[in-house]
Design a protein around this motif. Structure first.
Motif, PDB file in Angstrom:
ATOM      1  N   CYS A  53       0.831  -1.200   0.000  1.00  0.00           N
ATOM      2  CA  CYS A  53       0.000   0.000   0.000  1.00  0.00           C
ATOM      3  C   CYS A  53       0.867   1.252   0.000  1.00  0.00           C
ATOM      4  O   CYS A  53       1.859   1.345   0.728  1.00  0.00           O
ATOM      5  CB  CYS A  53      -0.900  -0.021   1.239  1.00  0.00           C
ATOM      6  N   SER A  54       0.454   2.225  -0.785  1.00  0.00           N
ATOM      7  CA  SER A  54       1.078   3.550  -0.777  1.00  0.00           C
ATOM      8  C   SER A  54       0.951   4.146   0.618  1.00  0.00           C
ATOM      9  O   SER A  54      -0.005   3.854   1.340  1.00  0.00           O
ATOM     10  CB  SER A  54       0.361   4.434  -1.800  1.00  0.00           C
ATOM     11  N   PRO A  55       1.861   5.029   1.003  1.00  0.00           N
ATOM     12  CA  PRO A  55       1.782   5.645   2.330  1.00  0.00           C
ATOM     13  C   PRO A  55       0.743   6.762   2.453  1.00  0.00           C
ATOM     14  O   PRO A  55       0.519   7.269   3.555  1.00  0.00           O
ATOM     15  CB  PRO A  55       3.192   6.203   2.542  1.00  0.00           C
ATOM     16  N   THR A  59      -4.984   6.044   0.503  1.00  0.00           N
ATOM     17  CA  THR A  59      -4.782   4.626   0.177  1.00  0.00           C
ATOM     18  C   THR A  59      -4.865   3.776   1.443  1.00  0.00           C
ATOM     19  O   THR A  59      -5.443   2.697   1.432  1.00  0.00           O
ATOM     20  CB  THR A  59      -3.435   4.390  -0.538  1.00  0.00           C
ATOM     21  N   ARG A  60      -4.300   4.270   2.531  1.00  0.00           N
ATOM     22  CA  ARG A  60      -4.358   3.513   3.796  1.00  0.00           C
ATOM     23  C   ARG A  60      -5.798   3.379   4.288  1.00  0.00           C
ATOM     24  O   ARG A  60      -6.207   2.315   4.750  1.00  0.00           O
ATOM     25  CB  ARG A  60      -3.470   4.161   4.850  1.00  0.00           C
ATOM     26  N   GLN A  75       0.356  -7.124   5.213  1.00  0.00           N
ATOM     27  CA  GLN A  75       0.339  -5.837   4.510  1.00  0.00           C
ATOM     28  C   GLN A  75       1.584  -5.038   4.839  1.00  0.00           C
ATOM     29  O   GLN A  75       2.133  -5.149   5.927  1.00  0.00           O
ATOM     30  CB  GLN A  75      -0.910  -5.056   4.894  1.00  0.00           C
ATOM     31  N   ARG A  76       2.005  -4.264   3.854  1.00  0.00           N
ATOM     32  CA  ARG A  76       3.197  -3.431   4.010  1.00  0.00           C
ATOM     33  C   ARG A  76       2.956  -2.082   3.360  1.00  0.00           C
ATOM     34  O   ARG A  76       2.385  -2.001   2.268  1.00  0.00           O
ATOM     35  CB  ARG A  76       4.396  -4.097   3.339  1.00  0.00           C
ATOM     36  N   ILE A  77       3.417  -1.047   4.024  1.00  0.00           N
ATOM     37  CA  ILE A  77       3.404   0.289   3.427  1.00  0.00           C
ATOM     38  C   ILE A  77       4.660   0.400   2.574  1.00  0.00           C
ATOM     39  O   ILE A  77       5.769   0.142   3.054  1.00  0.00           O
ATOM     40  CB  ILE A  77       3.380   1.390   4.513  1.00  0.00           C
ATOM     41  N   GLU A  78       4.494   0.745   1.319  1.00  0.00           N
ATOM     42  CA  GLU A  78       5.607   0.864   0.376  1.00  0.00           C
ATOM     43  C   GLU A  78       5.652   2.286  -0.180  1.00  0.00           C
ATOM     44  O   GLU A  78       4.856   2.633  -1.060  1.00  0.00           O
ATOM     45  CB  GLU A  78       5.453  -0.144  -0.766  1.00  0.00           C
TER      46      GLU A  78
END
Length: 158
Positions: A53-55, A59-60, A75-78
């Motif tokens: 996911c975009s920061p 998007t979050r 899930q990971r913030i990228e």
């Protein structure tokens, strides 16, 4: 086949003087769209193994609403997803090639251009991906992500 799910963030509040673009929240309409996207994914049993996911706040918040419908997933913030080109998104997906079903939550024009590139081989051959829209791309298991390699197996928008 493995799947790449591209989810564009739902409608956000308009740009506000003094508020950074990264901090724009979902609008009430956007929250409803994100919840509908989550229900659609759950109904079609399209629960990802991993989500990148975009920061950005929008998007979050989109992802949070989707997870409320499909349940918790890795899930990971990228940070690289924000303002990403199709090449950046492909490189990121390649790092997570072990996922049988990877979902990327991001922005246009990167997502719609990536969908077009993987499906038709041309990044300029896109038709648009509305806020809250989902593109599901099927890719042969051992295939590299490259132009024209994927089939568009589903497309949904609120």
């Amino acid at each position: 086949m493995r799947e790449l799910i591209l989810l564009r963030h739902a409608h956000a509040e308009p740009a506000n003087h003094g508020l950074a673009d990264l901090d724009r929240p979902l609008s009430a309409q956007g929250l409803a769209e994100a919840e509908a996207a989550g229900r659609w994914l759950a109904e079609h049993r399209l629960v990802p193994d991993c989500v990148l996911c975009s920061p950005s706040r929008r998007t979050r918040e989109t992802l949070e609403a989707v997870l409320a419908a499909i349940g918790y997933v890795d899930q990971r913030i990228e940070p690289s997803i924000y303002e990403a080109t199709p090449g950046t998104l492909i490189a990121l997906a390649d790092v997570h090639a072990e996922a049988q079903r990877l979902m990327v939550v991001g922005h246009n024009p990167g997502l719609e251009r990536l969908a077009a590139l993987l499906h038709s081989g041309q990044s300029g051959d896109y038709r648009g991906m509305p806020p809250g829209g989902i593109a599901v791309l099927s890719v042969p298991v051992d295939a590299a992500l490259e132009p024209g390699v994927a089939q568009l197996s589903a497309f949904w928008w609120p």
